[in-house]
Design an enzyme around this catalytic site. Sequence first.
Site, mmCIF file in Angstrom:
data_model
loop_
_atom_site.group_PDB
_atom_site.id
_atom_site.type_symbol
_atom_site.label_atom_id
_atom_site.label_comp_id
_atom_site.label_asym_id
_atom_site.label_seq_id
_atom_site.Cartn_x
_atom_site.Cartn_y
_atom_site.Cartn_z
ATOM 1 N N ARG A 235 57.930 10.908 45.722
ATOM 2 C CA ARG A 235 56.976 11.208 46.503
ATOM 3 C C ARG A 235 57.575 10.758 48.391
ATOM 4 O O ARG A 235 58.475 9.814 48.159
ATOM 5 C CB ARG A 235 56.034 10.536 46.786
ATOM 6 C CG ARG A 235 55.024 11.463 44.872
ATOM 7 C CD ARG A 235 54.685 13.193 45.132
ATOM 8 N NE ARG A 235 53.776 12.872 44.731
ATOM 9 C CZ ARG A 235 54.368 13.897 42.889
ATOM 10 N NH1 ARG A 235 55.732 14.598 43.547
ATOM 11 N NH2 ARG A 235 53.623 14.870 42.463
ATOM 12 N N GLU A 264 54.673 18.284 53.644
ATOM 13 C CA GLU A 264 55.856 19.004 53.323
ATOM 14 C C GLU A 264 54.667 20.294 53.603
ATOM 15 O O GLU A 264 53.281 20.588 53.654
ATOM 16 C CB GLU A 264 56.107 18.921 52.003
ATOM 17 C CG GLU A 264 56.462 17.788 52.058
ATOM 18 C CD GLU A 264 56.661 17.476 50.151
ATOM 19 O OE1 GLU A 264 57.858 17.080 50.165
ATOM 20 O OE2 GLU A 264 56.451 18.292 49.007
ATOM 21 N N HIS A 283 61.480 20.160 48.728
ATOM 22 C CA HIS A 283 61.168 19.610 47.375
ATOM 23 C C HIS A 283 60.713 20.763 46.163
ATOM 24 O O HIS A 283 60.635 21.821 45.498
ATOM 25 C CB HIS A 283 59.254 19.671 47.713
ATOM 26 C CG HIS A 283 58.501 19.271 46.650
ATOM 27 N ND1 HIS A 283 57.419 18.205 47.427
ATOM 28 C CD2 HIS A 283 58.436 18.718 45.358
ATOM 29 C CE1 HIS A 283 56.914 17.898 46.355
ATOM 30 N NE2 HIS A 283 57.639 17.836 44.630
#
Length: 316
Positions: A235, A264, A283
């Site tokens: 994270r 994000e 990601h």
Amino acid sequence: MTKIVVTDGYTLNPGDLSWKQIETLGELTVYDRTKPDELIDRCKDAAIVLTNKVPFNAAAIDQLPNLKLIGVTATGYNIIDVQAAAQKGIVVSNVPAYGTDSVAQHSFALLLELTNQVGKHAASVAAGGWVKSPDFSYQLSPLTELAGKTMGIVGWGNIGQQTARIAQAFGMKVLYYTPSKKENAFAPWASLPDLFAKSDFISLHCPLKPENTGFVNNELIGVMKPSACIINTSRGPLINEQHLADALNSNRIAGAALDVLSTEPPPADNPLLSAKNCIITPHIAWISKEARQRVMEVTVENVAAFLKGAPVNKVS
């Protein structure tokens, strides 16, 4: 028929998977993406909502009186106000352990890019660098052998342990940290300061909690070897991004490889986007087709079990 809404289905299923099994369980509406101002209108009639990254805070939950199940199509569920859901009698479920192999693999893809710089060298060859080279071989940056180096792993869940196994297969030494030592661990425990001081590579595999937000900061970075690197596939908010960017830009540490950031998509002024020796992927550690197929299958099981009155994978 039970109304089911998927708020942000595109990342889970950009077209290479099927929603058919979920369609058998209710009246399904799939949105590729949902903006905050669209959430209530789209979900107001739904009994079941499936979400990946669209948040459901207390205010949103309060405006959805028909909602009975929030199914998170991921392992992390920090986007859901679980307490507010529980107060309304709403079940929250997640998909545990689907991405162990994919995320551990991506952690090493990032690590190997730091040590071998395959992308940089391949781009150089494509640009004509080898054709023009006076030598049969050349390097744009030093390459590093992993055997004998120390991997420090923060978090000792499924992904952390799988990453440790891969590290050991490369001949690396492994240290791990969790708040308490684990019985029968196949690597030695170290305190956070010791792990950061002794490791050549530090890989984060812990859940985000209020108490560990920004824990990778000047204090811990300050004890790292100048040759050490940080990898994060967990994270983004675990890292104080300005502190890490400053350390990279001042050559305090050698590099970082990140698959996650605090916001994000990131704003253009995120300091890590322009930091030295910082590799960032968008990601994608979780996004292999195999891992996404597992998410889909478990999500179907979660919805089916809930409809039968015996919910599984509850986090609420």
